[in-house]
Design a protein around this motif. Sequence first.
Motif, PDB file in Angstrom:
ATOM      1  N   UNK A   1       0.879  -1.172   0.000  1.00 33.79           N
ATOM      2  CA  UNK A   1       0.000   0.000   0.000  1.00 33.79           C
ATOM      3  C   UNK A   1       0.916   1.221   0.000  1.00 33.79           C
ATOM      4  N   UNK A   2       0.882   1.985  -1.093  1.00 34.77           N
ATOM      5  CA  UNK A   2       1.728   3.163  -1.224  1.00 34.77           C
ATOM      6  C   UNK A   2       0.971   4.390  -0.741  1.00 34.77           C
ATOM      7  N   UNK A   3       1.551   5.085   0.214  1.00 33.41           N
ATOM      8  CA  UNK A   3       0.947   6.316   0.730  1.00 33.41           C
ATOM      9  C   UNK A   3       1.627   7.522   0.095  1.00 33.41           C
ATOM     10  N   UNK A   4       0.891   8.620  -0.007  1.00 33.60           N
ATOM     11  CA  UNK A   4       1.467   9.860  -0.516  1.00 33.60           C
ATOM     12  C   UNK A   4       1.505  10.890   0.618  1.00 33.60           C
ATOM     13  N   UNK A   5       2.013  12.060   0.322  1.00 36.95           N
ATOM     14  CA  UNK A   5       2.185  13.077   1.360  1.00 36.95           C
ATOM     15  C   UNK A   5       0.849  13.590   1.894  1.00 36.95           C
ATOM     16  N   UNK A   6      -0.176  13.581   1.075  1.00 37.43           N
ATOM     17  CA  UNK A   6      -1.507  13.995   1.571  1.00 37.43           C
ATOM     18  C   UNK A   6      -2.010  12.977   2.586  1.00 37.43           C
ATOM     19  N   UNK A   7      -1.800  11.678   2.317  1.00 34.35           N
ATOM     20  CA  UNK A   7      -2.167  10.636   3.285  1.00 34.35           C
ATOM     21  C   UNK A   7      -1.460  10.872   4.619  1.00 34.35           C
TER      22      UNK A   7
END
Length: 140
Positions: free
Chosen positions: A5-11
């Motif tokens: 599960x790849x998270x981004x900076x908004x997450x």
Amino acid sequence: MEKKKYLNWIDIQNLVDILCVKILNSKLEIKDIWGLPRGGLIPAVMISHKLKIPMTAGTITPTTLIIDDICDSGVTLANFYETYQDEFHFPFYLKTAVLHYKPHTSVFEPTLFANQWSSNDWIIYPWERKDSESIQDYKL
């Protein structure tokens, strides 16, 4: 092998915001923040800025909040807790906070967490390499 599960900076910002609300609502006395090396450093800095609580230079006291990114197996926080208690013989409970907590796989329960993660997916944070292996053994 688990899915990733790849998270981004908004997450991450959303998780930090949730955790900050929980920290404020907890009524815990927190005067400084310390991030566990590697995964805990970035969320610790973000929380420090948002709540205007200083980062500690290394001295951990009863009013220090220990931050990590995830409590997956729980071994990192459990070992840190045990080492710190044994090394310094502190008679107080360390306060811990994480972005993700996996209660079904963890041997340690953090004081606070932003998200309880029930999946076995391997979480890849934006500060990690995209090809991050699902088994890592970082030492403090």
